[in-house]
Design a protein around this motif. Structure first.
Motif, mmCIF file in Angstrom:
data_model
loop_
_atom_site.group_PDB
_atom_site.id
_atom_site.type_symbol
_atom_site.label_atom_id
_atom_site.label_comp_id
_atom_site.label_asym_id
_atom_site.label_seq_id
_atom_site.Cartn_x
_atom_site.Cartn_y
_atom_site.Cartn_z
ATOM 1 N N ASP A 1 0.808 -1.236 0.000
ATOM 2 C CA ASP A 1 0.000 0.000 0.000
ATOM 3 C C ASP A 1 0.839 1.283 0.000
ATOM 4 O OD1 ASP A 1 0.878 0.115 2.638
ATOM 5 O OD2 ASP A 1 -1.101 -0.181 3.517
ATOM 6 N N PHE A 2 2.159 1.165 -0.202
ATOM 7 C CA PHE A 2 3.028 2.347 -0.171
ATOM 8 C C PHE A 2 2.611 3.391 -1.207
ATOM 9 C CE2 PHE A 2 6.868 4.861 -0.890
ATOM 10 C CZ PHE A 2 7.282 5.125 0.411
ATOM 11 N N ALA A 3 2.314 2.953 -2.417
ATOM 12 C CA ALA A 3 1.927 3.902 -3.471
ATOM 13 C C ALA A 3 0.660 4.653 -3.085
ATOM 14 C CB ALA A 3 1.740 3.179 -4.802
ATOM 15 N N ALA A 4 -0.349 3.932 -2.612
ATOM 16 C CA ALA A 4 -1.622 4.575 -2.258
ATOM 17 C C ALA A 4 -1.474 5.485 -1.039
ATOM 18 C CB ALA A 4 -2.682 3.511 -1.990
ATOM 19 N N GLU A 5 -0.720 5.038 -0.035
ATOM 20 C CA GLU A 5 -0.618 5.777 1.233
ATOM 21 C C GLU A 5 0.382 6.935 1.174
ATOM 22 O OE1 GLU A 5 -2.320 5.396 4.045
ATOM 23 O OE2 GLU A 5 -3.463 3.633 3.468
ATOM 24 N N VAL A 6 1.425 6.805 0.362
ATOM 25 C CA VAL A 6 2.515 7.793 0.368
ATOM 26 C C VAL A 6 2.619 8.529 -0.970
ATOM 27 C CG1 VAL A 6 5.006 8.114 0.659
ATOM 28 C CG2 VAL A 6 3.784 6.484 2.111
ATOM 29 N N ILE A 7 2.813 7.795 -2.047
ATOM 30 C CA ILE A 7 3.050 8.410 -3.358
ATOM 31 C C ILE A 7 1.843 9.227 -3.817
ATOM 32 C CG2 ILE A 7 3.632 7.960 -5.788
ATOM 33 C CD1 ILE A 7 5.897 7.305 -3.743
ATOM 34 N N GLU A 8 0.638 8.706 -3.585
ATOM 35 C CA GLU A 8 -0.572 9.382 -4.051
ATOM 36 C C GLU A 8 -1.201 10.298 -3.000
ATOM 37 O OE1 GLU A 8 -3.015 6.112 -5.331
ATOM 38 O OE2 GLU A 8 -1.459 5.387 -6.692
ATOM 39 N N ARG B 1 6.646 14.522 -1.111
ATOM 40 C CA ARG B 1 5.676 15.546 -1.482
ATOM 41 C C ARG B 1 5.378 15.374 -2.958
ATOM 42 N NH1 ARG B 1 7.529 21.099 0.356
ATOM 43 N NH2 ARG B 1 8.838 20.906 -1.462
ATOM 44 N N ASN B 2 4.091 15.325 -3.312
ATOM 45 C CA ASN B 2 3.668 15.093 -4.697
ATOM 46 C C ASN B 2 4.318 13.831 -5.273
ATOM 47 O OD1 ASN B 2 2.158 17.506 -4.612
ATOM 48 N ND2 ASN B 2 3.978 18.680 -5.102
ATOM 49 N N GLY B 3 4.444 12.798 -4.435
ATOM 50 C CA GLY B 3 4.947 11.512 -4.892
ATOM 51 C C GLY B 3 6.444 11.382 -4.985
ATOM 52 N N GLU B 4 7.175 12.446 -4.652
ATOM 53 C CA GLU B 4 8.634 12.421 -4.782
ATOM 54 C C GLU B 4 9.305 12.615 -3.418
ATOM 55 O OE1 GLU B 4 10.417 11.915 -7.602
ATOM 56 O OE2 GLU B 4 8.518 11.605 -8.638
ATOM 57 N N PRO B 5 10.422 11.901 -3.163
ATOM 58 C CA PRO B 5 11.161 12.162 -1.927
ATOM 59 C C PRO B 5 11.859 13.514 -2.023
ATOM 60 C CG PRO B 5 12.272 10.488 -3.252
ATOM 61 C CD PRO B 5 11.001 10.845 -3.969
ATOM 62 N N VAL B 6 11.606 14.388 -1.058
ATOM 63 C CA VAL B 6 12.190 15.736 -1.091
ATOM 64 C C VAL B 6 13.179 15.973 0.047
ATOM 65 C CG1 VAL B 6 10.258 16.793 -2.330
ATOM 66 C CG2 VAL B 6 10.212 16.729 0.178
ATOM 67 N N ARG B 7 13.236 15.064 1.016
ATOM 68 C CA ARG B 7 14.165 15.221 2.132
ATOM 69 C C ARG B 7 14.444 13.842 2.700
ATOM 70 N NH1 ARG B 7 14.749 19.441 5.712
ATOM 71 N NH2 ARG B 7 15.355 20.484 3.810
ATOM 72 N N SER B 8 15.688 13.591 3.070
ATOM 73 C CA SER B 8 16.057 12.328 3.698
ATOM 74 C C SER B 8 16.947 12.625 4.890
ATOM 75 C CB SER B 8 16.799 11.449 2.689
ATOM 76 O OG SER B 8 17.134 10.218 3.276
ATOM 77 N N MET B 9 16.675 11.960 6.006
ATOM 78 C CA MET B 9 17.444 12.165 7.240
ATOM 79 C C MET B 9 17.685 10.794 7.864
ATOM 80 S SD MET B 9 14.866 15.150 8.552
ATOM 81 C CE MET B 9 13.448 14.236 7.947
ATOM 82 N N VAL B 10 18.864 10.588 8.429
ATOM 83 C CA VAL B 10 19.195 9.304 9.035
ATOM 84 C C VAL B 10 19.494 9.508 10.514
ATOM 85 C CG1 VAL B 10 20.808 7.360 9.032
ATOM 86 C CG2 VAL B 10 20.126 8.403 6.866
ATOM 87 N N GLY B 11 18.927 8.640 11.345
ATOM 88 C CA GLY B 11 19.224 8.654 12.775
ATOM 89 C C GLY B 11 18.132 9.294 13.609
ATOM 90 N N ALA B 12 18.076 8.856 14.872
ATOM 91 C CA ALA B 12 17.098 9.400 15.815
ATOM 92 C C ALA B 12 17.449 10.853 16.117
ATOM 93 C CB ALA B 12 17.096 8.576 17.096
ATOM 94 N N ARG B 13 16.417 11.642 16.424
ATOM 95 C CA ARG B 13 16.626 13.044 16.760
ATOM 96 C C ARG B 13 15.475 13.500 17.649
ATOM 97 N NH1 ARG B 13 17.629 12.167 11.941
ATOM 98 N NH2 ARG B 13 18.614 14.034 11.163
#
Length: 109
Positions: free
Chosen positions: A13-20, A84-96
């Motif tokens: 369900d990634f496409a329906a829940e996130v991409i769309e 956002r709008n189906g595209e990854p716009v930011r990536s972060m690694v690690g707890a904060r």
């Protein structure tokens, strides 16, 4: 399944829940065996509550969902990606801490 405002998503369900999704979506790539991922649970619940209507917060278990994990080349847990709008716009690694996470999200919301 939704836990504290955070929806569990899967390869199926990634496409329906996130991409769309109409709203920006914060995805936590997580694993059951990852202590920093568990630390982020209350932080993500608080962010989901505070940003409701502006941001969806979801989690994807990397061990149960290898297709999506590999598609976005996720190697470390936790990894956070904002879509956002189906595209990854930011990536972060690690707890904060929540304050830092919200600062990092400010320009993509």
């Amino acid at each position: 399944m939704v836990i504290n405002g955070v929806t569990e998503v899967s390869d199926a369900d990634f496409a329906a829940e996130v991409i769309e999704a109409e709203l920006p979506v914060l995805v936590e790539f997580t694993a059951d065996w990852c202590p920093p991922c568990r630390q982020m649970g209350p932080v993500l619940a608080a962010v989901a509550e505070e940003e409701a209507g502006r941001l969806r917060v979801v989690q994807l278990n990397v061990d149960k969902n290898p297709d999506t994990t590999n598609a976005y080349k996720v190697l470390s847990m936790p990894t956070f990606m904002v879509f956002r709008n189906g595209e990854p716009v930011r990536s972060m690694v690690g707890a904060r801490p929540k304050r830092k996470l919200l600062e990092e999200l400010a320009d993509v919301l």
